[in-house]
Design a protein around this motif. Structure first.
Motif, short mmCIF file in Angstrom:
data_model
loop_
_atom_site.label_atom_id
_atom_site.label_comp_id
_atom_site.label_asym_id
_atom_site.label_seq_id
_atom_site.Cartn_x
_atom_site.Cartn_y
_atom_site.Cartn_z
N HIS A 30 0.85 -1.19 0.00
CA HIS A 30 0.00 0.00 0.00
C HIS A 30 0.89 1.25 0.00
CE1 HIS A 30 -3.82 2.10 0.92
NE2 HIS A 30 -3.09 2.87 1.71
N ASP A 86 0.97 5.30 0.04
CA ASP A 86 0.18 6.48 0.39
C ASP A 86 0.77 7.73 -0.25
OD1 ASP A 86 -1.93 5.54 2.18
OD2 ASP A 86 -0.27 4.87 3.44
N ASP A 126 -8.55 1.13 6.06
CA ASP A 126 -7.25 1.78 6.20
C ASP A 126 -7.28 2.77 7.37
OD1 ASP A 126 -4.78 2.96 5.78
OD2 ASP A 126 -5.30 3.88 3.85
ZN ZN Z 1 -3.64 4.61 2.82
#
Ligand code: ZN
Ligand code: DX5
Length: 216
Positions: free
Chosen positions: A31, A33, A173
């Motif tokens: 993941h 960001d 999340d």
């Molecule tokens: Zn995130």
């Protein structure tokens, strides 16, 4: 059930090592960001980091865009090797167009809602969506507390999916630890992003195992 370690909490000076560690440790996605200092009060990675990560892992790169004007940058992130591109509905008046753009580039389509945004805001784009991300903290930083009121949204998305025979996966999340992951799973969540729980530990692999155990 899929585990998506967020490299936001990784050691940026050793990103390759940090990614390889969780890949070997059983992670399903990486993941990423992306923050622009405008939509959220923090700045992180651009397409060049996605491009650098691409050759070092076989795992899908799950790219969470927390940026204004997402349409402007979607092509660059697709070209850099993102497998899933997730756009905040709050960042564009043309969410349908943004998602169409992602689909047209051959990338999996993700849409995400902030804690203050209801599921109804994205209802009409759900049929074209591969992944729906429910934020369980206000985006911008790792290490925040899970907002329990968000669980209701997961249940709502699960119900809509069943009723309409839609295919999206539900991702959560923010503040994910074994106990909160379990609560989300009960409400229908499929993908669990975890940053600080995994990377703030001396043994990230053990942390992934703890999450998996809780979700079995
Ligand atoms: Zn995130
Ligand atoms: C927050 C990010 C998250 C963050 C989660 O804006 O979207 O992916 O890394 O961190 P934890 O798991 O520490 O809440």
């Amino acid at each position: 059930m899929k585990i998506a370690p967020s490299i936001l909490s990784a050691d940026f000076a050793n990103l390759q090592k940090e990614v390889e560690l969780v890949e070997k440790g059983g992670a399903d996605y990486i993941h990423v960001d992306v923050m622009d200092g405008q939509f959220v009060p923090n700045i992180t990675f651009g397409p060049n980091i996605v491009q650098a990560l691409r050759p070092i892992t076989k795992l899908p790169l799950d790219v969470h865009l927390m940026i204004v004007d997402p349409e402007k940058y979607i092509p660059a992130f697709a070209k850099a090797g993102a497998d899933i591109l997730t756009v905040h509905v709050e960042t564009t008046p043309h969410i349908h167009r943004a998602l169409q753009m992602i689909k047209g580039l051959g990338v999996k389509v993700g849409v995400v809602i902030n804690p203050g945004t209801p599921v109804s805001m994205i209802k009409h784009v759900l049929p074209m969506t591969d992944q729906v991300l429910v934020m369980t903290v206000n985006p911008g930083f790792g290490g925040q507390n899970f907002i329990e009121e968000m669980v209701e949204k997961m249940a709502e998305l699960t119900e809509l999916r069943t009723k309409n025979n839609w295919h999206y996966l539900i991702e959560v999340d923010g503040g994910i630890v074994p106990e909160t992951a379990k609560i989300c799973q009960k409400a229908g969540a499929d993908i669990f992003v975890a940053g600080s729980f995994i990377y703030d530990s001396k043994n990230p692999v053990e942390q992934i195992e703890k999450l998996k155990e809780a979700l079995n």
